[in-house]
Design a protein around this motif. Sequence first.
Motif, PDB file in Angstrom:
ATOM      1  N   GLN A 278       0.943  -1.238   0.011  1.00 59.45           N
ATOM      2  CA  GLN A 278      -0.119   0.017  -0.091  1.00 59.45           C
ATOM      3  C   GLN A 278       0.858   1.218  -0.049  1.00 59.45           C
ATOM      4  O   GLN A 278       0.697   2.226  -0.811  1.00 59.45           O
ATOM      5  CB  GLN A 278      -0.951   0.202   1.120  1.00 59.45           C
ATOM      6  CG  GLN A 278      -2.030  -1.052   1.098  1.00 59.45           C
ATOM      7  CD  GLN A 278      -2.842  -1.233   2.415  1.00 59.45           C
ATOM      8  OE1 GLN A 278      -2.121  -1.385   3.589  1.00 59.45           O
ATOM      9  NE2 GLN A 278      -4.151  -1.349   2.217  1.00 59.45           N
ATOM     10  N   ILE A 279       1.965   1.275   0.714  1.00 59.75           N
ATOM     11  CA  ILE A 279       2.895   2.349   0.879  1.00 59.75           C
ATOM     12  C   ILE A 279       3.168   2.361  -0.685  1.00 59.75           C
ATOM     13  O   ILE A 279       3.515   3.496  -0.911  1.00 59.75           O
ATOM     14  CB  ILE A 279       3.881   2.261   2.013  1.00 59.75           C
ATOM     15  CG1 ILE A 279       3.080   2.112   3.271  1.00 59.75           C
ATOM     16  CG2 ILE A 279       4.986   3.193   2.017  1.00 59.75           C
ATOM     17  CD1 ILE A 279       3.938   1.602   4.664  1.00 59.75           C
ATOM     18  N   LYS A 280       4.179   1.360  -1.039  1.00 57.63           N
ATOM     19  CA  LYS A 280       4.714   1.556  -2.461  1.00 57.63           C
ATOM     20  C   LYS A 280       3.852   2.048  -3.415  1.00 57.63           C
ATOM     21  O   LYS A 280       4.151   3.110  -4.100  1.00 57.63           O
ATOM     22  CB  LYS A 280       5.234   0.333  -2.619  1.00 57.63           C
ATOM     23  CG  LYS A 280       6.282   0.189  -4.142  1.00 57.63           C
ATOM     24  CD  LYS A 280       6.873  -1.110  -4.061  1.00 57.63           C
ATOM     25  CE  LYS A 280       7.437  -1.259  -5.553  1.00 57.63           C
ATOM     26  NZ  LYS A 280       7.896  -2.638  -5.943  1.00 57.63           N
ATOM     27  N   GLY A 281       2.572   1.613  -3.381  1.00 56.23           N
ATOM     28  CA  GLY A 281       1.590   1.946  -4.519  1.00 56.23           C
ATOM     29  C   GLY A 281       1.147   3.509  -4.373  1.00 56.23           C
ATOM     30  O   GLY A 281       1.161   4.133  -5.357  1.00 56.23           O
TER      31      GLY A 281
ATOM     32  N   LYS B 191      -1.278  -0.737  -4.780  1.00 53.91           N
ATOM     33  CA  LYS B 191      -2.170  -0.438  -3.532  1.00 53.91           C
ATOM     34  C   LYS B 191      -3.303  -1.525  -3.505  1.00 53.91           C
ATOM     35  O   LYS B 191      -3.741  -1.855  -2.339  1.00 53.91           O
ATOM     36  CB  LYS B 191      -2.951   1.226  -3.740  1.00 53.91           C
ATOM     37  CG  LYS B 191      -1.925   2.442  -3.377  1.00 53.91           C
ATOM     38  CD  LYS B 191      -2.448   3.618  -3.132  1.00 53.91           C
ATOM     39  CE  LYS B 191      -3.220   4.331  -4.511  1.00 53.91           C
ATOM     40  NZ  LYS B 191      -3.617   5.603  -4.619  1.00 53.91           N
ATOM     41  N   ALA B 192      -3.963  -1.705  -4.735  1.00 57.54           N
ATOM     42  CA  ALA B 192      -5.092  -2.728  -4.620  1.00 57.54           C
ATOM     43  C   ALA B 192      -4.718  -4.120  -4.067  1.00 57.54           C
ATOM     44  O   ALA B 192      -5.262  -4.711  -3.361  1.00 57.54           O
ATOM     45  CB  ALA B 192      -5.826  -2.959  -5.899  1.00 57.54           C
ATOM     46  N   ILE B 193      -3.364  -4.451  -4.419  1.00 60.29           N
ATOM     47  CA  ILE B 193      -2.772  -5.938  -4.026  1.00 60.29           C
ATOM     48  C   ILE B 193      -2.579  -5.529  -2.439  1.00 60.29           C
ATOM     49  O   ILE B 193      -2.847  -6.648  -1.498  1.00 60.29           O
ATOM     50  CB  ILE B 193      -1.443  -5.888  -4.724  1.00 60.29           C
ATOM     51  CG1 ILE B 193      -1.524  -6.272  -6.360  1.00 60.29           C
ATOM     52  CG2 ILE B 193      -0.524  -7.073  -4.198  1.00 60.29           C
ATOM     53  CD1 ILE B 193      -0.413  -6.276  -7.024  1.00 60.29           C
ATOM     54  N   GLY B 194      -1.946  -4.380  -1.898  1.00 60.77           N
ATOM     55  CA  GLY B 194      -1.767  -4.087  -0.566  1.00 60.77           C
ATOM     56  C   GLY B 194      -3.136  -4.398   0.104  1.00 60.77           C
ATOM     57  O   GLY B 194      -3.199  -5.105   1.281  1.00 60.77           O
ATOM     58  N   GLU B 195      -4.233  -3.697  -0.480  1.00 55.70           N
ATOM     59  CA  GLU B 195      -5.370  -3.829   0.300  1.00 55.70           C
ATOM     60  C   GLU B 195      -5.979  -5.155   0.415  1.00 55.70           C
ATOM     61  O   GLU B 195      -6.690  -5.600   1.387  1.00 55.70           O
ATOM     62  CB  GLU B 195      -6.252  -2.895  -0.440  1.00 55.70           C
ATOM     63  CG  GLU B 195      -6.056  -1.294  -0.152  1.00 55.70           C
ATOM     64  CD  GLU B 195      -6.832  -0.478  -1.045  1.00 55.70           C
ATOM     65  OE1 GLU B 195      -7.746  -1.005  -1.737  1.00 55.70           O
ATOM     66  OE2 GLU B 195      -6.448   0.783  -0.916  1.00 55.70           O
ATOM     67  N   ALA B 196      -5.729  -6.047  -0.945  1.00 54.37           N
ATOM     68  CA  ALA B 196      -6.344  -7.449  -0.710  1.00 54.37           C
ATOM     69  C   ALA B 196      -5.724  -8.295   0.299  1.00 54.37           C
ATOM     70  O   ALA B 196      -6.148  -9.046   0.997  1.00 54.37           O
ATOM     71  CB  ALA B 196      -6.068  -7.983  -2.037  1.00 54.37           C
ATOM     72  N   LYS B 197      -4.144  -8.063   0.413  1.00 53.48           N
ATOM     73  CA  LYS B 197      -3.508  -8.717   1.374  1.00 53.48           C
ATOM     74  C   LYS B 197      -3.841  -8.248   2.768  1.00 53.48           C
ATOM     75  O   LYS B 197      -3.817  -9.267   3.488  1.00 53.48           O
ATOM     76  CB  LYS B 197      -1.877  -8.199   1.160  1.00 53.48           C
ATOM     77  CG  LYS B 197      -1.290  -9.024   0.172  1.00 53.48           C
ATOM     78  CD  LYS B 197       0.280  -8.691   0.044  1.00 53.48           C
ATOM     79  CE  LYS B 197       1.033  -9.314  -1.228  1.00 53.48           C
ATOM     80  NZ  LYS B 197       2.301  -8.965  -1.098  1.00 53.48           N
ATOM     81  N   GLN B 198      -4.100  -7.051   2.908  1.00 53.78           N
ATOM     82  CA  GLN B 198      -4.516  -6.689   4.324  1.00 53.78           C
ATOM     83  C   GLN B 198      -5.904  -7.127   4.705  1.00 53.78           C
ATOM     84  O   GLN B 198      -6.102  -7.712   5.679  1.00 53.78           O
ATOM     85  CB  GLN B 198      -4.842  -5.107   4.327  1.00 53.78           C
ATOM     86  CG  GLN B 198      -5.122  -4.440   6.025  1.00 53.78           C
ATOM     87  CD  GLN B 198      -4.029  -4.551   6.940  1.00 53.78           C
ATOM     88  OE1 GLN B 198      -2.641  -4.608   6.512  1.00 53.78           O
ATOM     89  NE2 GLN B 198      -4.345  -4.741   8.023  1.00 53.78           N
ATOM     90  N   GLY B 199      -6.824  -7.262   3.727  1.00 55.30           N
ATOM     91  CA  GLY B 199      -8.007  -7.999   3.890  1.00 55.30           C
ATOM     92  C   GLY B 199      -8.201  -9.511   4.371  1.00 55.30           C
ATOM     93  O   GLY B 199      -8.827  -9.862   5.367  1.00 55.30           O
TER      94      GLY B 199
END
Length: 67
Positions: free
Chosen positions: A5-8, A45-53
């Motif tokens: 998410q940060i990198k995105g 960011k979307a990948i990070g959000e999916a991982k977080q979920g």
Amino acid sequence: MNKDQIKGTVTDIAGKAEEAAGKAIGNTEMQIKGLHKQAVGNAEKAIGEAKQGLKEVSDAIKKAAKP
């Protein structure tokens, strides 16, 4: 917030800056590169959000499974 998410977010902001600079100097190629960076940043960011979920769901399952 995780590293994806940060990198995105950083990539998206860099893309916005590059696009704006391209517009300011009339450089279409720079604008396109900026738009590309924004798309990549949004994907990260979307990948990070999916991982977080997934992590939150996993944590909830582990918590519910404990006696």
